[in-house]
Design an enzyme around this catalytic site. Structure first.
Site, PDB file in Angstrom:
ATOM      1  N   ARG A   1     -30.013 -33.699   8.454  1.00 36.95           N
ATOM      2  CA  ARG A   1     -29.897 -33.778   9.916  1.00 36.95           C
ATOM      3  C   ARG A   1     -31.139 -34.429  10.500  1.00 36.95           C
ATOM      4  NH1 ARG A   1     -31.150 -29.573  13.562  1.00 36.95           N
ATOM      5  NH2 ARG A   1     -31.606 -28.268  11.759  1.00 36.95           N
TER       6      ARG A   1
ATOM      7  N   LYS B   1     -29.524 -29.965  -4.391  1.00 37.24           N
ATOM      8  CA  LYS B   1     -28.493 -30.881  -4.904  1.00 37.24           C
ATOM      9  C   LYS B   1     -29.139 -32.088  -5.579  1.00 37.24           C
ATOM     10  CE  LYS B   1     -25.727 -29.424  -0.989  1.00 37.24           C
ATOM     11  NZ  LYS B   1     -25.458 -29.713   0.431  1.00 37.24           N
TER      12      LYS B   1
END
Length: 777
Positions: free
Chosen positions: A511, A622
């Site tokens: 973001r 990730k």
């Protein structure tokens, strides 16, 4: 039970013929997706039904979250069922490539890490047989679609994610509940989404509420040809779940946000009470013995007074209802920044949910009678985080450093009185989607090396460590190059940009917020660009700096950063002097599916927020699991990533939390800027015309060096960390030249990722907060 793939194919064909009158080969991507999804829903229906009904009488947990970033479901559902490869083969034999489903929209019912975490948790609970269900809102339009105009500015468009249908949910109208406001009553209609467990017959449930009017049409007004008034109630109800996080810069926008939150809370709790009565009868005194409710941040905090209100409506007194609420709820905090801790003006709140305000005031009075130095209401403002800490069993942070900051700073007064309530639950990600699905090449390499499947037990991945040798590193490097080639094809198709897969892929995807410091990255890129032009970096390894981010529509400064980076990209990508050394790409409409392509291709993962601001992060996990080294500060889960994988296998820079705190009062960013001509030259590009300049960039420049009415200069310490950042960034770049040694670092990160499985996180929640056991039907 193994799913019958030929039957699923047969059902798909029948559905295509029945609904669209097309053959398998004639079907569009949308038609195929709809038909295949419905066939899968038929295949899982028995397991789903058994999973729900076998647990009616046992203790279970519910996760209430304002967002679930579930992404595209078709591939992940087939993967978790264990039939993705077989279905691809069956379709290929019929002349159909399932890759066409890449064109299907993501279900973007989330904004970023918090929503994706919620989705990972449901996946992990289903895969570990933990009885957890989710509640959320079924937004008509999810997080906006993003594109860039010719000035590099973000332009938002509606995300009509269900325009071709929503085959992965069932409308359960028989479980509709009413939610009442002073000016109208709405129907909350549930849509159930299956959450298919991996390696198990268990299927969990995510129940999403959609608001509808009791009467869609005022027929009298319509007959009088007053068409706007005829649809007033319909629009008023549907507005509540029309858009994820509507702009709340106005009074009416804030009221709409409150209505969203209250619908989520009230509908979910009414549903829980219905379920409880069906299983245990009308005596609600044991509610907390069978139901544990996790509040995902403060968006669902109104659940606390709402449960008290509902229990009192059933005949309990306030103290009884309060006690049950305190035993039912636990609260996960996702931020250490005071401005992000949700607060509501009482008059604003009263205009939407007056009964809730009265209960909050009673809770506040009870608290102050017990602990006069603590508060929920102060200056006519309800502090929802304080409410969540007080009326709950546990409160947890989402990384070790974050949880310590909560105890030492954010909730210090609360921790001194209620130390037993505070826990840490470091976030995790599901290895099914974020390794198995998005990086099958690496997954197969690991399976071959350690023997057997590790995606349901990520602890097994540590077996790789003693096996890492030159042969494995070379195989890993070949896979990484392959993933870069695949990403380059996606970028060419999506962005029209051609990249060289031999470049380093240095990635910052998250973001867009000032504290995440995309601006720090951008300034360093300009510094590198000038140095390359001047011949000052002769050994620089060719690099593409790749960004993916959306800014909140009303966040002017974040949007200015996006525009600035896009202008930098245009300058650099069109300069032949650096064409063989440097590229900058800001992808449009970064989402879950884009991440599945970018993350496996990344070499360097930029996690560069100032220490003490990022609660945890999950993108960092990730990227680590897919073999990227972390270039980051000792912030959030970076601390634990380095602890697991080793400082020598990552690139850590910047001031620590104590160092930042020590310099706050004497910090002089302009002095740092003026003392370094390289830094000054790079920062000046915000305003000096090197790239197109506007008022918003000038405001960024002055906020960085001189501050504003709201914040002191350089509120997020870009100048403080700059030299350490650039030096570490260039060291990582130089190290990449030794492909074997750099690849070894990447593989050590992969092999050290077991802690960051959301399976581990969800098991800890189940055991230490919810006190529930895995159950198979």
């Amino acid at each position: 039970m193994k799913y019958d793939c030929p039957s699923i194919l047969k059902w798909t064909e029948a559905q295509l013929k029945y609904t669209y009158d097309v053959s398998l080969q004639e079907a569009s991507a949308q038609e195929l997706h709809e038909a295949l999804s419905q066939a899968v829903m038929m295949a899982i229906s028995d397991n789903w039904n058994h999973s729900k009904h076998s647990r009616m009488h046992s203790r279970k947990a519910y996760y209430i979250s304002a967002e679930y970033l579930i992404g595209r479901l078709v591939y992940s559902n087939l993967f978790n069922m264990g039939i993705l490869d077989e279905m691809k083969q069956l379709f290929a034999e019929r002349g159909v490539d399932l890759a066409i489903l890449e064109d299907i929209e993501d279900a973007a019912l989330g904004n970023g890490g918090l929503g994706r975490l919620a989705a990972c948790f449901l996946d992990s609970a289903a895969s570990t047989d933990i009885p957890l269900s989710g509640y959320g809102l079924r937004y008509r339009f999810g997080l906006f679609k993003q594109k860039f105009d010719d000035q590099g500015s973000q332009v938002e468009g509606a995300d009509d994610w269900a325009k071709y249908g929503d085959p992965w949910s069932y409308r359960r109208y028989n479980h509709t509940v009413k939610v009442t406001f002073p000016d109208h009553t709405v129907l909350a209609v549930p849509y159930d989404v299956p959450v298919i467990g991996y390696g198990t017959q268990n299927v969990g449930t995510l129940r999403l509420w959609q608001c509808e009017a009791e009467e869609e049409l005022d027929f009298s007004a319509f007959n009088d040809q007053d068409y706007l008034r005829a649809l007033t109630q319909k629009n008023k109800a549907e507005d509540i779940t029309r858009v994820l996080y509507p702009n709340d810069s106005t009074w009416e926008g804030k009221r709409l946000r409150i209505k969203q939150q209250y619908v989520l809370c009230s509908a979910s709790l009414q549903d829980m009470l219905r379920r409880y009565k069906a299983a245990h009868g009308n005596d609600l005194s044991n509610f907390a013995s069978f139901y544990a409710v996790q509040l995902n941040d403060t968006h669902p905090a109104m659940s606390i007074p709402e449960l008290i209100r509902l229990l009192m409506a059933e005949g309990m007194n306030f103290d009884q209802a309060f006690s049950i609420a305190q035993q039912t709820f636990s609260y996960t905090n996702h931020t250490v920044m005071g401005e992000a801790l949700e607060k509501w003006d009482l008059e604003l709140l009263r205009s939407v949910v007056p009964e809730i305000v009265e209960i909050i005031l009673r809770i506040d009075a009870k608290l102050k009678s017990e602990h006069p130095n603590l508060f929920i209401v102060r200056d006519n403002t309800a502090h929802m985080a304080n409410l969540s800490v007080y009326v709950g069993t546990y409160v947890n942070g989402v990384a070790e450093i974050h949880s310590e900051i909560l105890k030492d700073d954010v909730f210090r007064d609360w921790y001194q009185i209620f130390p037993e309530r505070f826990q840490n639950k470091t976030n995790g990600v599901t290895p099914r989607r974020w390794m198995g699905l998005c990086n099958p090449e690496l997954t197969q390499m690991i399976k071959y090396r350690i023997g057997g499947d590790f995606l349901g037990d990520l602890d097994r991945i540590a077996k790789l460590k003693p096996m890492i040798d030159n042969d494995m590193v070379q195989q890993f490097n070949a896979i990484k190059h392959q993933k870069k080639e695949q990403l380059c094809q996606v970028l060419l198709k999506q962005e029209g940009i051609r990249l060289n897969p031999d470049f380093i892929f240095d990635v910052q995807i998250k973001r867009l917020h000032e504290y995440k410091r995309q601006l720090l990255n951008a300034i360093s890129i300009m510094d590198i660009y000038f140095r390359l032009k001047n011949g000052e970096l002769p050994d620089f390894q060719p690099t593409v700096y790749l960004f993916g981010a959306k800014s909140a529509p009303g966040y002017a400064r974040a949007k200015a950063i996006i525009r600035y980076i896009n202008r930098i990209a245009f300058l650099i990508n069109n300069d032949p002097d650096v064409a063989d050394k440097l590229k900058v790409v800001f992808v449009q409409n970064y989402n879950c599916s884009y991440a599945e392509h970018i993350i496996p291709a990344a070499d360097i993962s930029e996690q560069i927020s100032p220490a003490g601001t990022e609660a945890s992060g999950t993108g960092n996990m990730k990227l680590m699991l897919n073999g990227a080294v972390t270039l980051g500060t000792l912030d959030g889960a970076n601390v634990e990533i380095v602890k697991e994988a080793g400082l020598e296998n990552n690139y850590i820079f910047g001031a620590t939390v104590p160092e930042i705190n020590a310099c706050r009062d004497v910090y002089n960013p302009r002095g740092i800027y003026e003392s370094d001509h390289h830094l000054r030259r790079a920062v000046d590009t915000l305003v000096d015309g090197t790239v197109p300049t506007d008022d918003a960039q000038r405001e960024l420049f002055h906020a960085l060096l001189d501050g504003t009415h709201w914040h002191r200069a350089d509120h997020y310490f870009l100048m403080l960390d700059y030299h350490s950042y650039l030096e570490t960034k260039l060291r990582a770049n130089r190290d990449y030249a030794n492909r074997l040694e750099f690849g070894r670092k990447c593989l050590m990160n992969v092999a050290s990722g077991a802690k960051f499985s959301s399976d581990r996180t969800i098991r800890q929640y189940a055991e230490e907060i919810w006190h529930i056991e895995p159950t198979k039907y």
